[in-house]
Design a protein around this motif. Structure first.
Motif, PDB file in Angstrom:
ATOM      1  N   LEU A 133      38.978  41.049  93.682  1.00  0.00           N
ATOM      2  CA  LEU A 133      39.258  39.648  94.013  1.00  0.00           C
ATOM      3  C   LEU A 133      40.501  39.555  94.887  1.00  0.00           C
ATOM      4  CD1 LEU A 133      38.974  36.582  93.784  1.00  0.00           C
ATOM      5  CD2 LEU A 133      40.124  36.700  91.554  1.00  0.00           C
ATOM      6  N   ILE A 152      33.366  31.298  91.419  1.00  0.00           N
ATOM      7  CA  ILE A 152      32.934  32.572  90.830  1.00  0.00           C
ATOM      8  C   ILE A 152      31.733  32.294  89.932  1.00  0.00           C
ATOM      9  CG2 ILE A 152      33.632  34.581  89.496  1.00  0.00           C
ATOM     10  CD1 ILE A 152      36.563  33.841  90.213  1.00  0.00           C
ATOM     11  N   LEU A 173      31.929  34.389  94.704  1.00  0.00           N
ATOM     12  CA  LEU A 173      31.769  35.725  94.127  1.00  0.00           C
ATOM     13  C   LEU A 173      30.580  35.758  93.172  1.00  0.00           C
ATOM     14  CD1 LEU A 173      34.917  35.471  94.856  1.00  0.00           C
ATOM     15  CD2 LEU A 173      35.205  37.367  93.253  1.00  0.00           C
TER      16      LEU A 173
END
Length: 288
Positions: free
Chosen positions: A40, A54, A6
């Motif tokens: 998420l 992340i 991410l």
């Protein structure tokens, strides 16, 4: 292994600006955290990854800022309502068992690129979640980008693979760097070639392949004199823009993908934080 990576800053920004203002009864802002965790959760349901990383930017200047003082110079600072949510979100993600990845002197984009490169060289696949089209240059047989967009006022996700890049831009993913080097990028203050926009830049790269080829053969290429002059006048800026726009794939981060399998975290602490933030609807979604 399927690794989900991410782009933390990008997704948090989209969450903050895409969701109405939310606060607790005590007045703490929560819309960024709520939106990020909702995204998420949706990503986890849709991709079922084996590991999650992340990536976040750090405040320290990067090698790009040192190479070009104007880089991102016009970017506005993070509003205090969002800045206050950042450390809370990072701590909460850790308590949920997810790994945060930062690297001083490097951007989150370079962390994404390094994970993509790691998967390229191993028997793994990389799924990048971001709202930033810069990451499309990383698309490959082993790397896809789930691009968060807004369509007709509604949040949407576009799955970007090699076929999508070819159909949309008419080039290979890595050639998007060449297009950006010519058209520039006002949001990042990347200069590009003065007087040539996205359409002209795309046509040049579709026809000639790369910025380097164009400048190596500029005099003999079949280009209109006015455009040829613009290219000649901005050669240094174009080559600088190519360098600034290239996502690096060698950031000094932990690339042992087994370390990104979700850990136990601290469920009790995560629960307490969510209750304090009044994010009751998310407790079940994260198994708390």
């Amino acid at each position: 292994m399927k690794l989900l990576v991410l782009d933390g800053n990008s997704i948090l920004n989209r969450a903050f600006y895409g969701i109405k203002v939310l606060t607790t009864k005590a007045g703490d802002y929560t819309n960024g955290i709520y939106g990020f965790l909702t995204m998420l959760n949706k990503l986890l349901e849709e991709t079922a990854p084996d590991g999650v990383a992340i990536a976040f930017d750090q405040k320290a200047p990067t090698f790009r800022h040192k190479a070009y003082a104007g880089y991102k110079a016009q970017r506005k600072g993070m509003p205090p309502e969002l800045a206050a949510q950042m450390p809370v979100l990072k701590e909460l993600l850790g308590d949920l068992g997810y790994k945060i990845v930062t690297c001083e002197g490097w951007e989150a984009d370079d962390i994404l690129g390094t994970f993509a490169e790691t998967c390229e060289n191993t028997d793994n696949t990389c799924m990048i979640a971001t709202g930033d089209r810069d990451s499309l240059q990383l698309v490959s047989p082993k790397t896809t980008v789930r691009l968060a967009t807004t369509k007709f006022g509604q949040s949407a996700v576009t799955l970007c693979d090699e076929a999508y890049i070819k159909e949309t831009y008419g080039v290979e993913p890595k050639q998007l760097i060449d297009i950006k080097a010519i058209q520039g990028d006002s949001s990042d203050c990347i200069p590009g070639v003065a007087g040539i926009g996205p359409k002209g830049a795309g046509e040049l790269i579709q026809k000639f392949g790369s910025v380097q080829y164009i400048y190596d053969h500029l005099e003999e290429l079949d280009i209109k004199p006015a455009m040829k002059q613009k290219l000649a006048n901005s050669k240094d800026n174009a080559l600088l823009s190519y360098d600034l726009g290239t996502i690096r794939r060698d950031a000094p981060i932990d690339t042992d993908l087994s370390h990104y399998v979700k850990g136990e975290g601290d469920p009790q602490k995560a629960t307490a934080t969510m209750v304090k933030l009044e994010l009751f609807s998310l407790l079940d979604k994260f198994g708390l």
